[in-house]
Design a protein around this motif. Structure first.
Motif, PDB file in Angstrom:
ATOM      1  N   ILE A 160       0.849  -1.198   0.000  1.00  0.00           N
ATOM      2  CA  ILE A 160       0.000   0.000   0.000  1.00  0.00           C
ATOM      3  C   ILE A 160       0.879   1.241   0.000  1.00  0.00           C
ATOM      4  CG2 ILE A 160      -1.799   1.264   1.238  1.00  0.00           C
ATOM      5  CD1 ILE A 160      -2.621  -1.448   2.469  1.00  0.00           C
ATOM      6  N   SER A 161       0.742   2.060  -1.030  1.00  0.00           N
ATOM      7  CA  SER A 161       1.610   3.240  -1.168  1.00  0.00           C
ATOM      8  C   SER A 161       1.178   4.355  -0.227  1.00  0.00           C
ATOM      9  CB  SER A 161       1.593   3.738  -2.620  1.00  0.00           C
ATOM     10  OG  SER A 161       0.275   4.044  -3.035  1.00  0.00           O
ATOM     11  N   TYR A 162       2.185   4.989   0.372  1.00  0.00           N
ATOM     12  CA  TYR A 162       1.981   6.093   1.306  1.00  0.00           C
ATOM     13  C   TYR A 162       2.862   7.257   0.873  1.00  0.00           C
ATOM     14  CZ  TYR A 162       2.240   8.777   5.686  1.00  0.00           C
ATOM     15  OH  TYR A 162       2.207   9.774   6.629  1.00  0.00           O
ATOM     16  N   GLY A 163       2.252   8.368   0.501  1.00  0.00           N
ATOM     17  CA  GLY A 163       3.018   9.535   0.078  1.00  0.00           C
ATOM     18  C   GLY A 163       3.309  10.467   1.237  1.00  0.00           C
ATOM     19  N   SER A 164       4.540  11.004   1.265  1.00  0.00           N
ATOM     20  CA  SER A 164       4.921  11.998   2.266  1.00  0.00           C
ATOM     21  C   SER A 164       5.577  13.175   1.570  1.00  0.00           C
ATOM     22  CB  SER A 164       5.889  11.409   3.294  1.00  0.00           C
ATOM     23  OG  SER A 164       7.231  11.417   2.793  1.00  0.00           O
ATOM     24  N   THR A 165       5.882  14.224   2.337  1.00  0.00           N
ATOM     25  CA  THR A 165       6.559  15.395   1.777  1.00  0.00           C
ATOM     26  C   THR A 165       8.072  15.269   1.844  1.00  0.00           C
ATOM     27  OG1 THR A 165       6.253  16.513   3.914  1.00  0.00           O
ATOM     28  CG2 THR A 165       4.647  16.978   2.189  1.00  0.00           C
ATOM     29  N   GLY A 166       8.575  14.058   2.096  1.00  0.00           N
ATOM     30  CA  GLY A 166      10.015  13.841   2.057  1.00  0.00           C
ATOM     31  C   GLY A 166      10.510  12.988   3.198  1.00  0.00           C
ATOM     32  N   VAL A 167      11.649  12.355   2.982  1.00  0.00           N
ATOM     33  CA  VAL A 167      12.261  11.503   4.006  1.00  0.00           C
ATOM     34  C   VAL A 167      12.622  12.339   5.232  1.00  0.00           C
ATOM     35  CG1 VAL A 167      14.217  10.001   4.536  1.00  0.00           C
ATOM     36  CG2 VAL A 167      13.172   9.933   2.259  1.00  0.00           C
ATOM     37  N   GLY A 168      12.179  11.898   6.402  1.00  0.00           N
ATOM     38  CA  GLY A 168      12.501  12.588   7.644  1.00  0.00           C
ATOM     39  C   GLY A 168      11.567  13.714   8.012  1.00  0.00           C
ATOM     40  N   THR A 169      10.558  13.985   7.171  1.00  0.00           N
ATOM     41  CA  THR A 169       9.573  15.013   7.514  1.00  0.00           C
ATOM     42  C   THR A 169       8.559  14.451   8.506  1.00  0.00           C
ATOM     43  OG1 THR A 169       8.127  14.390   5.679  1.00  0.00           O
ATOM     44  CG2 THR A 169       9.807  16.088   5.243  1.00  0.00           C
ATOM     45  N   ASP A 170       7.702  15.314   9.033  1.00  0.00           N
ATOM     46  CA  ASP A 170       6.694  14.841   9.979  1.00  0.00           C
ATOM     47  C   ASP A 170       5.761  13.823   9.331  1.00  0.00           C
ATOM     48  OD1 ASP A 170       5.752  17.373   8.594  1.00  0.00           O
ATOM     49  OD2 ASP A 170       3.880  16.751   9.514  1.00  0.00           O
ATOM     50  N   ASP A 171       5.460  14.019   8.039  1.00  0.00           N
ATOM     51  CA  ASP A 171       4.573  13.078   7.347  1.00  0.00           C
ATOM     52  C   ASP A 171       5.205  11.689   7.272  1.00  0.00           C
ATOM     53  OD1 ASP A 171       2.851  15.314   6.667  1.00  0.00           O
ATOM     54  OD2 ASP A 171       4.359  15.832   5.170  1.00  0.00           O
ATOM     55  N   HIS A 172       6.503  11.643   6.978  1.00  0.00           N
ATOM     56  CA  HIS A 172       7.205  10.364   6.902  1.00  0.00           C
ATOM     57  C   HIS A 172       7.300   9.720   8.284  1.00  0.00           C
ATOM     58  CE1 HIS A 172      11.219   8.088   6.003  1.00  0.00           C
ATOM     59  NE2 HIS A 172      10.192   7.267   6.039  1.00  0.00           N
ATOM     60  N   LEU A 173       7.660  10.516   9.290  1.00  0.00           N
ATOM     61  CA  LEU A 173       7.828   9.944  10.627  1.00  0.00           C
ATOM     62  C   LEU A 173       6.499   9.516  11.224  1.00  0.00           C
ATOM     63  CD1 LEU A 173      10.607  12.267  12.042  1.00  0.00           C
ATOM     64  CD2 LEU A 173      10.802   9.913  11.287  1.00  0.00           C
ATOM     65  N   ARG A 180       5.098   1.161  13.465  1.00  0.00           N
ATOM     66  CA  ARG A 180       5.620   0.600  14.711  1.00  0.00           C
ATOM     67  C   ARG A 180       4.489   0.254  15.676  1.00  0.00           C
ATOM     68  NH1 ARG A 180      10.420   3.667  18.108  1.00  0.00           N
ATOM     69  NH2 ARG A 180      11.132   1.862  19.307  1.00  0.00           N
ATOM     70  N   LEU A 181       3.460   1.120  15.715  1.00  0.00           N
ATOM     71  CA  LEU A 181       2.352   0.933  16.643  1.00  0.00           C
ATOM     72  C   LEU A 181       1.375  -0.156  16.192  1.00  0.00           C
ATOM     73  CD1 LEU A 181       1.621   4.704  17.356  1.00  0.00           C
ATOM     74  CD2 LEU A 181       2.380   3.034  19.068  1.00  0.00           C
ATOM     75  N   THR A 182       1.291  -0.364  14.872  1.00  0.00           N
ATOM     76  CA  THR A 182       0.282  -1.288  14.344  1.00  0.00           C
ATOM     77  C   THR A 182       0.863  -2.596  13.801  1.00  0.00           C
ATOM     78  OG1 THR A 182       0.363  -0.219  12.164  1.00  0.00           O
ATOM     79  CG2 THR A 182      -1.274   0.610  13.752  1.00  0.00           C
ATOM     80  N   GLY A 183       2.182  -2.692  13.720  1.00  0.00           N
ATOM     81  CA  GLY A 183       2.795  -3.889  13.176  1.00  0.00           C
ATOM     82  C   GLY A 183       2.561  -4.043  11.684  1.00  0.00           C
ATOM     83  N   THR A 184       2.499  -2.937  10.982  1.00  0.00           N
ATOM     84  CA  THR A 184       2.262  -2.952   9.537  1.00  0.00           C
ATOM     85  C   THR A 184       3.491  -2.421   8.800  1.00  0.00           C
ATOM     86  OG1 THR A 184       1.258  -0.741   9.622  1.00  0.00           O
ATOM     87  CG2 THR A 184      -0.227  -2.633   9.793  1.00  0.00           C
ATOM     88  N   ARG A 185       3.468  -2.529   7.470  1.00  0.00           N
ATOM     89  CA  ARG A 185       4.533  -1.964   6.640  1.00  0.00           C
ATOM     90  C   ARG A 185       3.912  -1.390   5.372  1.00  0.00           C
ATOM     91  NH1 ARG A 185       7.997  -4.285   2.827  1.00  0.00           N
ATOM     92  NH2 ARG A 185       7.282  -6.396   3.391  1.00  0.00           N
ATOM     93  N   LEU A 186       4.140  -0.082   5.147  1.00  0.00           N
ATOM     94  CA  LEU A 186       3.610   0.594   3.973  1.00  0.00           C
ATOM     95  C   LEU A 186       4.737   0.871   2.981  1.00  0.00           C
ATOM     96  CD1 LEU A 186       1.293   3.172   5.812  1.00  0.00           C
ATOM     97  CD2 LEU A 186       0.640   0.968   4.829  1.00  0.00           C
ATOM     98  N   ASN A 187       4.393   1.220   1.769  1.00  0.00           N
ATOM     99  CA  ASN A 187       5.376   1.533   0.721  1.00  0.00           C
ATOM    100  C   ASN A 187       5.543   3.047   0.637  1.00  0.00           C
ATOM    101  OD1 ASN A 187       7.008   1.582  -1.557  1.00  0.00           O
ATOM    102  ND2 ASN A 187       5.303   1.325  -2.972  1.00  0.00           N
ATOM    103  N   HIS A 188       6.648   3.555   1.176  1.00  0.00           N
ATOM    104  CA  HIS A 188       6.858   4.998   1.262  1.00  0.00           C
ATOM    105  C   HIS A 188       7.228   5.601  -0.087  1.00  0.00           C
ATOM    106  CE1 HIS A 188       9.411   8.581   2.791  1.00  0.00           C
ATOM    107  NE2 HIS A 188       8.139   8.936   2.673  1.00  0.00           N
ATOM    108  N   VAL A 189       6.505   6.683  -0.459  1.00  0.00           N
ATOM    109  CA  VAL A 189       6.776   7.410  -1.705  1.00  0.00           C
ATOM    110  C   VAL A 189       6.924   8.890  -1.354  1.00  0.00           C
ATOM    111  CG1 VAL A 189       6.000   7.920  -4.052  1.00  0.00           C
ATOM    112  CG2 VAL A 189       5.329   5.762  -2.956  1.00  0.00           C
ATOM    113  N   PRO A 190       8.160   9.429  -1.325  1.00  0.00           N
ATOM    114  CA  PRO A 190       8.349  10.832  -0.941  1.00  0.00           C
ATOM    115  C   PRO A 190       8.164  11.806  -2.106  1.00  0.00           C
ATOM    116  CG  PRO A 190      10.472   9.735  -1.158  1.00  0.00           C
ATOM    117  CD  PRO A 190       9.427   8.693  -1.443  1.00  0.00           C
ATOM    118  N   PHE A 191       7.644  12.998  -1.773  1.00  0.00           N
ATOM    119  CA  PHE A 191       7.468  14.078  -2.733  1.00  0.00           C
ATOM    120  C   PHE A 191       8.183  15.323  -2.209  1.00  0.00           C
ATOM    121  CE2 PHE A 191       4.132  11.119  -3.634  1.00  0.00           C
ATOM    122  CZ  PHE A 191       3.820  11.257  -4.979  1.00  0.00           C
ATOM    123  N   ASN A 192       8.199  16.389  -3.033  1.00  0.00           N
ATOM    124  CA  ASN A 192       8.892  17.620  -2.653  1.00  0.00           C
ATOM    125  C   ASN A 192       7.999  18.640  -1.949  1.00  0.00           C
ATOM    126  OD1 ASN A 192      11.596  17.332  -3.191  1.00  0.00           O
ATOM    127  ND2 ASN A 192      11.392  17.844  -5.360  1.00  0.00           N
ATOM    128  N   GLY A 193       6.781  18.250  -1.605  1.00  0.00           N
ATOM    129  CA  GLY A 193       5.882  19.166  -0.925  1.00  0.00           C
ATOM    130  C   GLY A 193       4.468  18.631  -0.950  1.00  0.00           C
TER     131      GLY A 193
END
Length: 331
Positions: A160-173, A180-193
């Motif tokens: 399941i793809s998950y978009g964020s505003t970049g590695v290490g941003t609040d959206d990514h974290l 960590r809380l749910t025992g799941t793993r998503l597919n991280h896709v970072p963007f520039n904003g």
């Protein structure tokens, strides 16, 4: 007798010398006390259209009025906000280049990589607002609750793809903590904003949009906000359920403030601080922040830096146990 006649002239000469000295001192101090005498650049490390950018544009309008000059927003997007922060860190410490920060990126970027800036490169003026993290899906999505997402993510780990505003941003974290809380793993896709990320969500190119509440609520007819990461429901969006009430103890926000290059003169620092304090207390500014679904969180100088130092320690501990960096490049 001759001496007495010359005294008035001598006194006039002394007065002239004194006046010249005062004038010289005035010229020497003019650059600080006359500040600002030209436009100020407010740097944002993300693309236009995101929450940090929108906050910065509102700040620019009010700050310009208070300082009697133009404050121009300059978007320097890239590297999860690092390029903008580095630009501010390397600017002359004259107050004509300041930066809108986004925490946690302000403290997490130097933890995960060798950045072009360090914490000590800034003068910390004030934090202004906070904006809770949120998970959103396209209005046509099959997900309607956090439980729906968790169940599917456990059945299809990493798909399941998950978009964020970049590695290490609040959206990514927020995603890292959610996994960590749910025992799941998503597919991280970072963007520039948030702007490009939001367009990708609307277009169906990603499944989950990790954006702040203020970045999605203006578009609520196009999305379903599965959950927001405040400690409770936001009074600004009471219809959106929190993660906590849905059984996931995720409490996380973006915090936005103003920094300048280190070694800023005390006079300029004082003027900036006083202007931001006045702005933060202005009911009109507060109303505009509420209209953007962001909450006031004003904290000045040393007190703000102390809070950032505490956050740095906490994120360093998280990094050691669960590194969040990845090699994916922004879209």
């Amino acid at each position: 007798m001759n001496i007495d006649k010359k005294r008035p002239s001598s006194r006039r000469g002394l007065r002239a010398i004194a006046a010249a000295a005062v004038g010289l001192l005035g010229l020497l101090s003019a650059p600080a006390w006359a500040w600002p005498d030209r436009p100020i650049e407010l740097v944002v490390g993300f693309a236009a259209g995101g929450g940090t950018d929108i906050t910065a544009r509102t700040v620019a309008m009010h700050l310009g009025k208070l300082l009697n000059t133009s404050v121009v927003v300059s978007n320097k997007a890239g590297a999860s906000g690092e390029l903008g922060l580095a630009f501010v860190a390397k600017a002359p410490p004259d107050g004509y280049v300041i930066g809108m920060t986004n925490m946690p990126g302000l403290v997490t970027l130097p933890i995960e990589r060798r950045t072009q800036f360090k914490a000590e490169d800034f003068s910390y003026i004030a934090n202004l607002v906070r904006d809770p993290s949120a998970f959103s899906v396209n209005a046509g999505s099959k997900y309607r609750t956090v439980a729906d997402l968790v169940a599917d993510a456990k059945a299809r780990p990493g798909e399941i793809s998950y978009g964020s505003t970049g590695v290490g941003t609040d959206d990514h974290l927020a995603m890292v903590l959610f996994e960590r809380l749910t025992g799941t793993r998503l597919n991280h896709v970072p963007f520039n904003g948030a702007g490009p990320l939001r367009n990708a969500l609307f277009g169906g190119h990603i499944v989950i949009g990790g954006m702040n509440l203020g970045e999605v609520m203006p578009f609520k007819s196009k999305v379903v906000v599965l959950g927001e990461a405040g400690a409770a429901r936001s009074r600004l969006a009471p219809e959106v359920p929190s993660f906590v009430e849905q059984g996931v103890n995720l409490v996380f926000s973006s915090e936005r403030g103003i920094v300048a290059p280190r070694n800023l003169s005390p006079e300029v620092l004082q003027k900036l601080t006083e202007a931001l304090r006045t702005m933060a207390a202005d009911p009109e500014f507060q109303k505009q922040m509420e209209d953007q679904f962001t909450e006031m969180d004003y904290l000045e100088g040393a007190a703000w830096k102390t809070r950032l130092d505490k956050a740095t320690q906490e994120f360093t501990t998280l990094w050691k146990s669960n590194p969040w960096g990845d090699a994916q490049r922004p879209q």
